[in-house]
Motif scaffolding. Structure first.
Motif, PDB file in Angstrom:
ATOM      1  N   MET A   1       0.854  -1.224  -0.096  1.00 28.60           N
ATOM      2  CA  MET A   1      -0.032   0.134  -0.050  1.00 28.60           C
ATOM      3  C   MET A   1       0.800   1.205  -0.217  1.00 28.60           C
ATOM      4  SD  MET A   1      -2.897   0.758   2.824  1.00 28.60           S
ATOM      5  CE  MET A   1      -3.699  -0.548   2.550  1.00 28.60           C
ATOM      6  N   ILE A   2       0.556   2.362  -1.050  1.00 29.35           N
ATOM      7  CA  ILE A   2       1.495   3.415  -1.055  1.00 29.35           C
ATOM      8  C   ILE A   2       0.827   4.620  -0.529  1.00 29.35           C
ATOM      9  CG2 ILE A   2       2.702   4.917  -2.351  1.00 29.35           C
ATOM     10  CD1 ILE A   2       3.562   2.533  -4.352  1.00 29.35           C
ATOM     11  N   PRO A   3       0.961   5.591   0.342  1.00 34.82           N
ATOM     12  CA  PRO A   3       0.238   6.372   0.461  1.00 34.82           C
ATOM     13  C   PRO A   3      -0.046   7.511  -0.351  1.00 34.82           C
ATOM     14  CG  PRO A   3       2.365   6.800   1.629  1.00 34.82           C
ATOM     15  CD  PRO A   3       2.292   5.162   0.971  1.00 34.82           C
ATOM     16  N   SER A   4      -1.234   8.174  -0.279  1.00 40.24           N
ATOM     17  CA  SER A   4      -1.587   9.091  -1.447  1.00 40.24           C
ATOM     18  C   SER A   4      -2.210  10.478  -0.911  1.00 40.24           C
ATOM     19  CB  SER A   4      -2.959   8.508  -2.220  1.00 40.24           C
ATOM     20  OG  SER A   4      -4.136   8.560  -1.338  1.00 40.24           O
ATOM     21  N   PHE A   5      -2.342  11.243  -1.764  1.00 44.27           N
ATOM     22  CA  PHE A   5      -3.028  12.717  -1.162  1.00 44.27           C
ATOM     23  C   PHE A   5      -4.361  12.724  -1.095  1.00 44.27           C
ATOM     24  CE2 PHE A   5      -0.886  17.254  -1.291  1.00 44.27           C
ATOM     25  CZ  PHE A   5      -0.022  16.884  -0.212  1.00 44.27           C
ATOM     26  N   GLU A   6      -5.132  11.766  -1.094  1.00 50.77           N
ATOM     27  CA  GLU A   6      -6.491  11.294  -1.361  1.00 50.77           C
ATOM     28  C   GLU A   6      -7.294  12.111   0.006  1.00 50.77           C
ATOM     29  OE1 GLU A   6     -10.007   7.898  -0.983  1.00 50.77           O
ATOM     30  OE2 GLU A   6      -8.115   7.315  -1.508  1.00 50.77           O
ATOM     31  N   PHE A   7      -6.741  11.788   1.066  1.00 55.01           N
ATOM     32  CA  PHE A   7      -7.513  12.637   2.145  1.00 55.01           C
ATOM     33  C   PHE A   7      -7.183  14.287   2.305  1.00 55.01           C
ATOM     34  CE2 PHE A   7      -6.839   8.428   3.905  1.00 55.01           C
ATOM     35  CZ  PHE A   7      -7.887   8.213   4.436  1.00 55.01           C
ATOM     36  N   GLU A   8      -5.908  14.532   1.990  1.00 59.49           N
ATOM     37  CA  GLU A   8      -5.648  16.037   1.738  1.00 59.49           C
ATOM     38  C   GLU A   8      -6.341  16.624   0.645  1.00 59.49           C
ATOM     39  OE1 GLU A   8      -1.912  13.860   3.402  1.00 59.49           O
ATOM     40  OE2 GLU A   8      -3.571  13.523   2.353  1.00 59.49           O
ATOM     41  N   ASP A   9      -6.474  16.079  -0.661  1.00 61.69           N
ATOM     42  CA  ASP A   9      -7.306  16.427  -1.658  1.00 61.69           C
ATOM     43  C   ASP A   9      -8.874  16.887  -1.209  1.00 61.69           C
ATOM     44  OD1 ASP A   9      -5.100  16.694  -3.344  1.00 61.69           O
ATOM     45  OD2 ASP A   9      -5.347  14.816  -4.386  1.00 61.69           O
ATOM     46  N   ARG A  10      -9.330  15.875  -0.566  1.00 66.10           N
ATOM     47  CA  ARG A  10     -10.737  16.088  -0.188  1.00 66.10           C
ATOM     48  C   ARG A  10     -10.935  17.151   0.656  1.00 66.10           C
ATOM     49  NH1 ARG A  10     -12.309  10.687   2.384  1.00 66.10           N
ATOM     50  NH2 ARG A  10     -11.090   9.745   0.726  1.00 66.10           N
ATOM     51  N   LEU A  11      -9.995  17.340   1.834  1.00 66.91           N
ATOM     52  CA  LEU A  11     -10.012  18.415   2.694  1.00 66.91           C
ATOM     53  C   LEU A  11      -9.839  19.872   1.941  1.00 66.91           C
ATOM     54  CD1 LEU A  11      -8.024  16.866   5.612  1.00 66.91           C
ATOM     55  CD2 LEU A  11     -10.532  17.466   5.692  1.00 66.91           C
ATOM     56  N   ARG A  12      -8.853  19.979   1.155  1.00 66.70           N
ATOM     57  CA  ARG A  12      -8.543  20.996   0.236  1.00 66.70           C
ATOM     58  C   ARG A  12      -9.865  21.508  -0.531  1.00 66.70           C
ATOM     59  NH1 ARG A  12      -3.059  19.197   0.203  1.00 66.70           N
ATOM     60  NH2 ARG A  12      -1.836  20.690   1.081  1.00 66.70           N
ATOM     61  N   ALA A  13     -10.506  20.620  -1.021  1.00 68.46           N
ATOM     62  CA  ALA A  13     -11.692  20.838  -2.093  1.00 68.46           C
ATOM     63  C   ALA A  13     -12.738  21.499  -1.008  1.00 68.46           C
ATOM     64  CB  ALA A  13     -12.349  19.428  -2.485  1.00 68.46           C
ATOM     65  N   GLY A  14     -12.775  21.165   0.161  1.00 67.15           N
ATOM     66  CA  GLY A  14     -13.755  21.754   1.142  1.00 67.15           C
ATOM     67  C   GLY A  14     -13.009  23.131   1.537  1.00 67.15           C
ATOM     68  N   GLY A  15     -12.000  23.490   1.094  1.00 66.22           N
ATOM     69  CA  GLY A  15     -11.377  24.812   1.726  1.00 66.22           C
ATOM     70  C   GLY A  15     -10.569  24.982   3.004  1.00 66.22           C
ATOM     71  N   MET A  16     -10.125  23.631   3.481  1.00 62.91           N
ATOM     72  CA  MET A  16      -9.061  23.426   4.477  1.00 62.91           C
ATOM     73  C   MET A  16      -7.761  23.544   3.391  1.00 62.91           C
ATOM     74  SD  MET A  16     -10.509  22.923   7.311  1.00 62.91           S
ATOM     75  CE  MET A  16     -12.083  22.180   7.911  1.00 62.91           C
ATOM     76  N   LEU A  17      -6.858  24.467   3.570  1.00 59.51           N
ATOM     77  CA  LEU A  17      -5.593  24.533   2.834  1.00 59.51           C
ATOM     78  C   LEU A  17      -4.482  24.199   3.621  1.00 59.51           C
ATOM     79  CD1 LEU A  17      -6.468  28.145   1.025  1.00 59.51           C
ATOM     80  CD2 LEU A  17      -6.944  25.999   0.582  1.00 59.51           C
TER      81      LEU A  17
END
Length: 201
Positions: free
Chosen positions: A1-17
Protein backbone atom coordinates in the motif's frame (compact mmCIF):
# COMPACT_ATOMS: atom_id res chain seq x y z
CA UNK A 1 0.00 0.00 0.00
CA UNK A 2 1.43 3.38 -1.04
CA UNK A 3 0.22 6.55 0.69
CA UNK A 4 -1.62 9.13 -1.41
CA UNK A 5 -2.93 12.69 -1.19
CA UNK A 6 -6.56 11.48 -1.23
CA UNK A 7 -7.46 12.69 2.30
CA UNK A 8 -5.63 15.98 1.81
CA UNK A 9 -7.25 16.62 -1.60
CA UNK A 10 -10.72 16.01 -0.18
CA UNK A 11 -10.10 18.48 2.65
CA UNK A 12 -8.60 21.06 0.27
CA UNK A 13 -11.69 20.79 -1.93
CA UNK A 14 -13.68 21.78 1.16
CA UNK A 15 -11.55 24.85 1.77
CA UNK A 16 -9.02 23.45 4.28
CA UNK A 17 -5.72 24.67 2.84
CA UNK A 18 -3.15 23.97 5.54
CA UNK A 19 -3.37 20.28 6.47
CA UNK A 20 -0.96 18.71 8.94
CA UNK A 21 -0.19 15.00 9.12
CA UNK A 22 0.76 13.86 12.63
CA UNK A 23 2.44 10.65 13.80
CA UNK A 24 4.50 9.46 16.76
CA UNK A 25 7.43 7.11 17.27
CA UNK A 26 8.33 5.16 20.38
CA UNK A 27 5.17 3.85 21.98
CA UNK A 28 6.52 0.31 22.40
CA UNK A 29 10.08 0.76 23.75
CA UNK A 30 11.05 0.26 27.40
CA UNK A 31 13.27 3.35 27.39
CA UNK A 32 13.43 6.89 26.05
CA UNK A 33 10.84 9.55 25.28
CA UNK A 34 7.96 9.30 22.83
CA UNK A 35 8.45 11.68 19.89
CA UNK A 36 5.79 13.10 17.55
CA UNK A 37 5.99 15.14 14.38
CA UNK A 38 3.50 17.31 12.51
CA UNK A 39 4.15 17.98 8.81
CA UNK A 40 2.35 20.31 6.40
CA UNK A 41 3.31 19.36 2.84
CA UNK A 42 3.06 21.69 -0.14
CA UNK A 43 1.05 19.93 -2.86
CA UNK A 44 3.51 20.94 -5.59
CA UNK A 45 6.72 19.86 -3.78
CA UNK A 46 5.89 16.50 -2.19
CA UNK A 47 9.10 14.45 -1.90
CA UNK A 48 9.01 11.33 -4.08
CA UNK A 49 9.13 8.04 -2.19
CA UNK A 50 7.29 9.05 1.00
CA UNK A 51 6.01 5.99 2.85
CA UNK A 52 5.44 4.63 6.33
CA UNK A 53 8.83 5.01 8.05
CA UNK A 54 8.75 1.35 9.13
CA UNK A 55 9.04 0.10 5.53
CA UNK A 56 11.97 2.40 4.65
CA UNK A 57 15.67 1.84 5.28
CA UNK A 58 17.51 4.23 7.61
CA UNK A 59 19.37 5.61 4.58
CA UNK A 60 16.13 6.28 2.68
CA UNK A 61 14.54 7.88 5.78
CA UNK A 62 17.54 10.19 6.12
CA UNK A 63 17.37 11.27 2.47
CA UNK A 64 13.61 11.91 2.70
CA UNK A 65 14.02 13.79 6.00
CA UNK A 66 16.28 16.34 4.27
CA UNK A 67 13.66 16.87 1.54
CA UNK A 68 10.80 17.16 4.06
CA UNK A 69 12.70 19.76 6.12
CA UNK A 70 13.50 21.67 2.93
CA UNK A 71 10.04 21.67 1.34
CA UNK A 72 7.50 21.36 4.17
CA UNK A 73 6.54 22.94 7.49
CA UNK A 74 7.60 20.72 10.38
CA UNK A 75 6.88 20.69 14.10
CA UNK A 76 8.36 18.20 16.60
CA UNK A 77 7.16 17.39 20.11
CA UNK A 78 8.24 14.99 22.84
CA UNK A 79 6.88 13.54 26.05
CA UNK A 80 9.47 12.48 28.60
CA UNK A 81 9.90 9.16 30.38
CA UNK A 82 8.58 10.83 33.55
CA UNK A 83 5.44 12.00 31.71
CA UNK A 84 4.95 8.52 30.21
CA UNK A 85 5.11 6.99 33.71
CA UNK A 86 2.78 9.63 35.18
CA UNK A 87 -0.01 9.74 32.59
CA UNK A 88 0.47 6.46 30.58
CA UNK A 89 1.93 5.96 27.12
CA UNK A 90 -1.24 6.70 25.10
CA UNK A 91 -1.82 10.06 26.83
CA UNK A 92 1.91 10.87 26.57
CA UNK A 93 1.84 10.08 22.83
CA UNK A 94 -1.10 12.46 22.43
CA UNK A 95 0.70 15.11 24.49
CA UNK A 96 3.73 14.82 22.18
CA UNK A 97 1.41 15.13 19.15
CA UNK A 98 -0.17 18.33 20.52
CA UNK A 99 3.31 19.75 21.21
CA UNK A 100 4.35 18.91 17.63
CA UNK A 101 1.29 20.71 16.22
CA UNK A 102 1.99 23.71 18.48
CA UNK A 103 5.57 23.77 17.16
CA UNK A 104 4.43 24.31 13.56
CA UNK A 105 5.17 27.82 12.23
CA UNK A 106 1.47 28.30 11.33
CA UNK A 107 -1.65 26.78 12.87
CA UNK A 108 -3.11 24.14 10.52
CA UNK A 109 -6.71 24.28 9.28
CA UNK A 110 -7.10 20.54 9.82
CA UNK A 111 -5.05 17.71 11.31
CA UNK A 112 -4.77 14.11 10.11
CA UNK A 113 -3.78 11.90 13.04
CA UNK A 114 -2.29 8.42 12.73
CA UNK A 115 -4.40 6.03 14.81
CA UNK A 116 -8.01 5.65 15.89
CA UNK A 117 -8.17 8.52 18.41
CA UNK A 118 -7.85 12.29 18.34
CA UNK A 119 -5.93 13.68 21.37
CA UNK A 120 -8.52 15.07 23.78
CA UNK A 121 -6.43 18.21 24.35
CA UNK A 122 -6.53 19.05 20.63
CA UNK A 123 -8.88 21.95 19.86
CA UNK A 124 -8.37 21.96 16.06
CA UNK A 125 -10.56 20.06 13.60
CA UNK A 126 -8.99 16.64 13.11
CA UNK A 127 -9.48 13.21 11.54
CA UNK A 128 -7.97 10.01 12.98
CA UNK A 129 -6.83 7.53 10.31
CA UNK A 130 -6.02 3.93 11.22
CA UNK A 131 -2.75 2.94 9.50
CA UNK A 132 -2.55 6.56 8.41
CA UNK A 133 1.21 6.38 7.82
CA UNK A 134 0.57 3.99 4.92
CA UNK A 135 -2.48 5.89 3.57
CA UNK A 136 -1.75 9.63 3.84
CA UNK A 137 1.39 11.29 2.44
CA UNK A 138 1.31 13.94 5.18
CA UNK A 139 1.20 11.32 7.94
CA UNK A 140 3.90 9.27 6.18
CA UNK A 141 6.13 12.37 6.19
CA UNK A 142 5.42 12.89 9.90
CA UNK A 143 6.28 9.24 10.61
CA UNK A 144 9.69 9.71 8.96
CA UNK A 145 10.46 12.88 10.93
CA UNK A 146 9.35 11.35 14.25
CA UNK A 147 11.25 8.09 13.71
CA UNK A 148 14.53 9.71 12.61
CA UNK A 149 14.38 12.19 15.51
CA UNK A 150 13.72 9.47 18.07
CA UNK A 151 16.42 7.17 16.65
CA UNK A 152 18.91 10.04 17.01
CA UNK A 153 17.86 10.60 20.64
CA UNK A 154 18.29 6.89 21.42
CA UNK A 155 21.71 6.86 19.73
CA UNK A 156 22.78 9.72 22.03
CA UNK A 157 21.39 7.94 25.10
CA UNK A 158 23.25 4.77 24.04
CA UNK A 159 26.54 6.70 24.34
CA UNK A 160 25.58 7.75 27.90
CA UNK A 161 24.37 4.28 28.92
CA UNK A 162 26.39 1.68 26.98
CA UNK A 163 25.47 -1.99 27.08
CA UNK A 164 21.72 -1.81 26.42
CA UNK A 165 22.07 -1.75 22.63
CA UNK A 166 19.89 1.34 22.20
CA UNK A 167 21.90 2.40 19.15
CA UNK A 168 20.40 -0.60 17.32
CA UNK A 169 17.23 -1.59 19.27
CA UNK A 170 16.08 2.01 19.99
CA UNK A 171 14.94 0.92 23.45
CA UNK A 172 12.58 -1.83 22.23
CA UNK A 173 12.42 -4.96 24.41
CA UNK A 174 14.85 -7.08 22.39
CA UNK A 175 16.61 -10.09 23.92
CA UNK A 176 19.85 -8.09 24.24
CA UNK A 177 18.05 -5.17 25.94
CA UNK A 178 16.25 -7.42 28.43
CA UNK A 179 19.50 -9.24 29.25
CA UNK A 180 21.22 -5.90 29.86
CA UNK A 181 18.35 -4.86 32.14
CA UNK A 182 18.94 -7.99 34.22
CA UNK A 183 22.75 -7.58 34.29
CA UNK A 184 23.15 -3.79 34.43
CA UNK A 185 19.91 -2.72 36.08
CA UNK A 186 17.41 0.05 35.37
CA UNK A 187 18.59 3.48 34.14
CA UNK A 188 16.85 6.85 34.63
CA UNK A 189 15.84 6.58 30.95
CA UNK A 190 13.75 3.43 31.49
CA UNK A 191 9.95 3.61 31.70
CA UNK A 192 9.17 2.32 35.16
CA UNK A 193 5.46 1.84 34.37
CA UNK A 194 6.28 -0.72 31.65
CA UNK A 195 5.96 -4.30 32.88
CA UNK A 196 9.49 -5.68 32.18
CA UNK A 197 11.05 -2.66 33.94
CA UNK A 198 8.45 -2.54 36.73
CA UNK A 199 8.96 -6.25 37.47
CA UNK A 200 12.70 -5.71 37.88
CA UNK A 201 12.13 -2.95 40.43
Amino acid sequence: MIPSFEFEDRLRAGGMLRIAGVDEAGRGPLAGPVVAAAVVLKADTVPVGLNDSKVLTAHKRGALLSLILEHAQVGIGEASVQEIDEINILRASHLAMCRAIDALPHTPDHVLIDGNLVPRELTLSATPIIKGDSLSLSIAAASIVAKTRRDAIMWDLAQQCPGYGWETNQGYPTKCHKEALRNLGVTPHHRRSFKPVHNML
